[in-house]
Design an enzyme around this catalytic site. Structure first.
Site, short mmCIF file in Angstrom:
data_model
loop_
_atom_site.label_atom_id
_atom_site.label_comp_id
_atom_site.label_asym_id
_atom_site.label_seq_id
_atom_site.Cartn_x
_atom_site.Cartn_y
_atom_site.Cartn_z
N ARG A 192 0.87 -1.60 -0.09
CA ARG A 192 -0.16 0.08 -0.32
C ARG A 192 0.88 1.42 -0.01
O ARG A 192 0.42 1.87 -0.77
CB ARG A 192 -0.95 0.20 1.19
CG ARG A 192 -2.61 -0.96 1.04
CD ARG A 192 -2.85 -1.27 2.23
NE ARG A 192 -5.06 -1.23 1.38
CZ ARG A 192 -5.29 -1.67 2.26
NH1 ARG A 192 -5.12 -2.33 3.80
NH2 ARG A 192 -6.32 -2.19 1.88
N LYS A 226 -15.83 -17.29 2.96
CA LYS A 226 -17.36 -17.11 3.30
C LYS A 226 -18.25 -17.24 1.73
O LYS A 226 -17.83 -16.02 0.82
CB LYS A 226 -18.12 -16.51 4.07
CG LYS A 226 -17.47 -17.08 5.89
CD LYS A 226 -18.46 -15.63 6.78
CE LYS A 226 -18.45 -15.45 7.79
NZ LYS A 226 -18.55 -14.27 8.10
N GLY A 259 -8.61 -8.43 -0.71
CA GLY A 259 -7.44 -7.77 0.88
C GLY A 259 -6.48 -10.04 0.86
O GLY A 259 -5.70 -9.97 0.63
N GLY A 264 -11.95 -4.64 0.35
CA GLY A 264 -13.80 -4.83 0.84
C GLY A 264 -14.04 -3.64 -0.50
O GLY A 264 -15.31 -3.50 -0.84
P1 ADP Z 1 -10.48 -11.79 0.35
O1 ADP Z 1 -9.84 -11.15 1.21
O2 ADP Z 1 -9.72 -12.14 -1.21
O3 ADP Z 1 -11.91 -11.04 -0.04
P2 ADP Z 1 -11.71 -13.61 1.71
O4 ADP Z 1 -11.25 -13.10 3.52
O5 ADP Z 1 -12.61 -13.65 1.22
O6 ADP Z 1 -10.60 -13.82 0.50
O7 ADP Z 1 -11.28 -15.39 2.32
C1 ADP Z 1 -10.05 -16.26 3.39
C2 ADP Z 1 -9.31 -16.75 3.71
O8 ADP Z 1 -10.00 -18.29 3.17
C3 ADP Z 1 -7.84 -17.00 3.94
O9 ADP Z 1 -7.91 -16.64 5.30
C4 ADP Z 1 -8.19 -18.32 3.88
O10 ADP Z 1 -7.62 -19.38 4.99
C5 ADP Z 1 -9.42 -18.84 3.74
N1 ADP Z 1 -9.67 -20.00 3.29
C6 ADP Z 1 -9.57 -20.21 1.75
N2 ADP Z 1 -10.16 -21.52 1.50
C7 ADP Z 1 -10.50 -22.27 3.15
C8 ADP Z 1 -10.71 -23.55 3.04
N3 ADP Z 1 -11.13 -25.07 2.71
N4 ADP Z 1 -10.82 -23.57 4.89
C9 ADP Z 1 -11.25 -22.77 5.33
N5 ADP Z 1 -10.50 -21.54 5.35
C10 ADP Z 1 -10.10 -20.98 3.98
MG MG Z 2 -10.63 -11.16 3.02
#
Ligand code: ADP
Ligand code: MG
Length: 411
Positions: A42, A205, A358, A381
């Site tokens: 950043r 999620k 992120g 976000g």
């Molecule tokens: P972003 O920040 O890029 O939008 P998210 O916050 O939705 O991504 O998701 C990131 C998290 O998802 C990571 O911390 C990762 O460990 C978790 N994750 C990915 N696959 C799995 C899984 N199979 N089981 C549990 N957690 C997972």
């Molecule tokens: Mg995230």
């Protein structure tokens, strides 16, 4: 569709010599346990606008938040001191850290500010007025601002004082170079992606991503789903998912998405094998599953090799790729293969490639292929909200009122 930047001025359109510029940046860097900056992405992303303004002779006040002091055990650890030091080295200028942004100090410092000197305000969120969008706090900032520039894309979905109240009090306002690039890039995905358009979604999620999936559903040719999100979809298809993380209340949504893809003849790709283990903490029995089914008592923690191949094939054909959400628990080396393989496939594809989110941005950086993406959003976000079609308060506040409204007033 009109550009989201319509009517909004950018820093290049202003005269900057000897002008006091309040530059709202997103310098919200992650800190490690020792308080050191663990990822300076950043900061590096903020440099072009700072350098541009300095070259043009602006008197710069840099401002940002850092972490969540109101929730931190030791808020003092969230001082901008480390950022001041890092910027000083990167920019080769003197950075004066001002402890109280609402005091008279910035004004006095600005009066005597010389070339190769900039002011950095202490963490804006140390003042409760920042998060409450306090007009009074913003008025203090406005007192030493001739021109307001927002280059904090990652904070522009928040209606906070330095993002919202402040520009309502300043006449001259616009956006910086990073903000402009972020919006232009994300708009290419949102408004007119070159086809085939492949979206790679993952992460923890389904519920976080429902609106983005809804938004992308019409535009994409192929939707790839990995990460923990995939298990809710697999369960919706009747597969066994063991103890993997699922969101029972989203199974119906997953079924709807699957049906809608089928009825439109579009491809929805889900994992066909996994790396699964009976415990998240101990990975002794971590193994590749023989099919999409996960054995009883085990949980899926990364995508398997057949899945990597399947997803790779789809990514290869793409002209546009949007990636949000890691394929597995990539923070652990043993579970990072799927995510890094996707990063490589996307980076090496012949497509316009955009990363949002992120954790995904962190994964893209960690993969070693960051240079080969078209754009890695610093927005977290904010980039997802923008794609969902949510209007960012920090951008809207910079837009002059519509012509028609003006002319009505004139009549
Ligand atoms: P972003 O920040 O890029 O939008 P998210 O916050 O939705 O991504 O998701 C990131 C998290 O998802 C990571 O911390 C990762 O460990 C978790 N994750 C990915 N696959 C799995 C899984 N199979 N089981 C549990 N957690 C997972
Ligand atoms: Mg995230």
């Amino acid at each position: 569709m009109a550009s989201s930047l319509q009517g909004i001025k950018s820093i290049e359109q202003f005269h900057l010599d000897d002008v006091r510029v309040f530059l709202r940046l997103d310098l919200n860097v992650p800190l490690d346990a020792n308080g050191k900056i663990s990822d300076d992405t950043r900061l590096r992303a903020a440099l072009p606008t700072i350098s541009y303004a300095l070259e043009k002779g602006a008197k710069l006040v840099l401002a940002s938040h850092l972490g969540r002091p109101s929730k931190a055990k030791d808020p003092k650890k969230l001082s901008m001191e480390v950022v001041a030091q890092a910027l000083q080295e990167m920019l080769e200028v003197d950075v004066f850290l001002v402890e109280d942004p609402a005091s008279d100090t910035p004004k006095a410092l600005l009066a005597g500010l010389k070339a190769k000197q900039v002011i950095l305000l202490e963490n804006l969120r140390f003042n409760p007025g920042e998060e409450s969008n306090s007009r009074e706090f913003a008025q203090h900032l406005a007192d030493y601002t001739d021109l307001y520039i927002n280059d904090a894309f990652g904070a522009s979905h928040r209606q906070h004082a330095s993002i919202y109240a402040l520009p309502t009090l300043v006449e001259k306002k616009g956006i910086g170079l990073l903000m402009k690039k972020e919006i232009e890039m994300l708009e290419r995905v949102r408004n007119h992606p070159d086809k085939p358009f492949v979206a790679v979604m993952g992460g923890s999620k389904v519920s976080d991503k429902i609106t983005v999936i809804e938004k992308l559903m019409d535009a994409v040719d192929v939707l790839i789903i990995g990460g923990a999100m995939a298990y809710t979809f697999l369960l919706a298809k009747g597969e066994k998912v063991g103890t993997s993380r699922v969101e029972k209340d989203r199974i119906q949504f997953a079924k709807d998405v699957i049906r809608r893809f089928e009825s439109r003849g579009k491809k929805l790709l889900l994992p066909v094998d996994h790396l699964a283990s009976s415990s998240f903490e101990h990975l002794e029995d971590l193994a590749v599953t023989s099919s999409a089914n996960i054995p009883e008592g085990k949980m899926g923690l990364d995508i398997g090799p057949k899945t990597i191949e399947l997803f790779d094939e789809a990514i290869k054909t793409a002209k546009t790729v949007f990636w949000n959400g890691p394929m597995g628990v990539f923070e652990r080396k043993e579970l990072s293969q799927g995510t890094f393989a996707m990063a490589q496939a996307i980076a090496e594809s012949d497509s316009l490639s955009i990363v949002g989110g992120g954790d995904s941005a962190a994964a893209a950086e960690a993969s070693g292929f960051a240079d080969q993406f078209t754009h890695i959003s610093t927005g977290g976000g904010a980039s997802l909200e923008f794609l969902e079609g949510v209007k960012l308060p920090g951008l809207e506040v910079l837009r002059p009122p519509k012509r028609s409204e003006e002319s009505v007033e004139e009549l």
